[in-house]
Design a protein around this motif. Sequence first.
Motif, PDB file in Angstrom:
ATOM      1  N   VAL A  67      63.448  67.842  24.912  1.00  0.00           N
ATOM      2  CA  VAL A  67      64.708  67.235  25.343  1.00  0.00           C
ATOM      3  C   VAL A  67      64.477  66.019  26.230  1.00  0.00           C
ATOM      4  O   VAL A  67      65.187  65.012  26.144  1.00  0.00           O
ATOM      5  N   ASN A  68      63.458  66.078  27.088  1.00  0.00           N
ATOM      6  CA  ASN A  68      63.191  64.977  28.028  1.00  0.00           C
ATOM      7  C   ASN A  68      62.174  63.979  27.474  1.00  0.00           C
ATOM      8  O   ASN A  68      61.389  63.390  28.212  1.00  0.00           O
ATOM      9  N   PHE A  69      62.205  63.779  26.173  1.00  0.00           N
ATOM     10  CA  PHE A  69      61.267  62.878  25.483  1.00  0.00           C
ATOM     11  C   PHE A  69      61.368  61.459  26.060  1.00  0.00           C
ATOM     12  O   PHE A  69      62.450  60.893  26.160  1.00  0.00           O
ATOM     13  N   GLN A  70      60.222  60.891  26.433  1.00  0.00           N
ATOM     14  CA  GLN A  70      60.170  59.538  26.968  1.00  0.00           C
ATOM     15  C   GLN A  70      59.430  58.611  25.999  1.00  0.00           C
ATOM     16  O   GLN A  70      58.386  58.989  25.458  1.00  0.00           O
ATOM     17  N   LEU A  71      59.977  57.421  25.771  1.00  0.00           N
ATOM     18  CA  LEU A  71      59.360  56.462  24.853  1.00  0.00           C
ATOM     19  C   LEU A  71      58.245  55.672  25.543  1.00  0.00           C
ATOM     20  O   LEU A  71      58.437  55.164  26.648  1.00  0.00           O
ATOM     21  N   HIS A  72      57.097  55.579  24.876  1.00  0.00           N
ATOM     22  CA  HIS A  72      55.964  54.818  25.397  1.00  0.00           C
ATOM     23  C   HIS A  72      55.401  53.834  24.376  1.00  0.00           C
ATOM     24  O   HIS A  72      54.837  52.815  24.746  1.00  0.00           O
ATOM     25  N   PHE A  73      55.530  54.155  23.093  1.00  0.00           N
ATOM     26  CA  PHE A  73      54.898  53.329  22.069  1.00  0.00           C
ATOM     27  C   PHE A  73      55.869  52.772  21.032  1.00  0.00           C
ATOM     28  O   PHE A  73      55.503  51.902  20.255  1.00  0.00           O
ATOM     29  N   ILE A  74      57.075  53.296  20.971  1.00  0.00           N
ATOM     30  CA  ILE A  74      58.064  52.782  20.038  1.00  0.00           C
ATOM     31  C   ILE A  74      59.217  52.161  20.812  1.00  0.00           C
ATOM     32  O   ILE A  74      59.345  52.363  22.024  1.00  0.00           O
ATOM     33  N   LYS A  75      60.069  51.431  20.100  1.00  0.00           N
ATOM     34  CA  LYS A  75      61.167  50.716  20.741  1.00  0.00           C
ATOM     35  C   LYS A  75      62.395  51.584  20.977  1.00  0.00           C
ATOM     36  O   LYS A  75      63.218  51.283  21.832  1.00  0.00           O
ATOM     37  N   GLY A  76      62.550  52.621  20.184  1.00  0.00           N
ATOM     38  CA  GLY A  76      63.741  53.439  20.292  1.00  0.00           C
ATOM     39  C   GLY A  76      64.899  52.915  19.473  1.00  0.00           C
ATOM     40  O   GLY A  76      66.020  53.402  19.575  1.00  0.00           O
TER      41      GLY A  76
END
Length: 277
Positions: A67-76
């Motif tokens: 649920v608390n997924f954080q973006l680091h490598f993709i733009k979203g």
Amino acid sequence: MDNLNGSIYFWFIELLSYWQGQVNSSDVSKFFGISNTQAKKHISSYKLLCPNNLQYCNRQKSQIAQVNFQLHFIKGDASEYLNWLNNHTLKSSNVYSAITHAELTLPPRNISPIIMRSLVSAIKQSRRLDVEYISLSNSVSEGRIIQPHTFVKTGLRWHLRGYCEARSEYRDFVLSRFSGEPFLMDAATQTIEGDLAWNTLVTLCFRPDPRLTEVQKRVIERDYQMKDGELKVTTKAALAQYLIQEMQVRTDSLAKTPQQQQLVLVNEDDLKPWLFS
């Protein structure tokens, strides 16, 4: 997007897990042509860098997005995932050609991962889907039961092609107009095989705008590599209208100047059954 590491493996792992809700070593090994052992190492490395994003589920044999997924490598931006889905090519942000180039950046359309995951699941599993949708004809969100079969890029935006039970026909749905939390239902009864417009090929015939001078017509013919003064393009009947729009051809009336129009559609009557009313 954090600058943790430029690894295309991490990009791929994050892309699938964020938009599809899960990823496993088989996905990674098949896409990159590496061993399952190597794929597991890349996933483990990703989890060390992003410890709160994935958790292994033994029942599904996959790493599940948290649920608390954080973006680091993709733009979203969903178009990043959809473009990958469309051509399965990776473009690393660290790799550039020696030739100077530029790419037009279009404003992103808001598509939530919750909605995207449900749409992907419905297509992969051939399921019916209950989802909220807002159309231009009805500005209020309303429930739709659809049976989707394909994601379609039509120039500036992405659509979902599928059967609409409320309209009893196959239609295109703009992805950014879905809302709420979709609900996966039972097996689909209307499949891609029954979509007549999708399975019918039509040929569009274009010519230079007749108002152009002969010299100008030759320029247009050269631009489009026309044969005998005509450009013929074959496409799915369901995509004919979008192709006309992308070619910047007007069918309702001519543009004020031929320089604006450049091309005209000469077989519109043949295509009318497939064009938007």
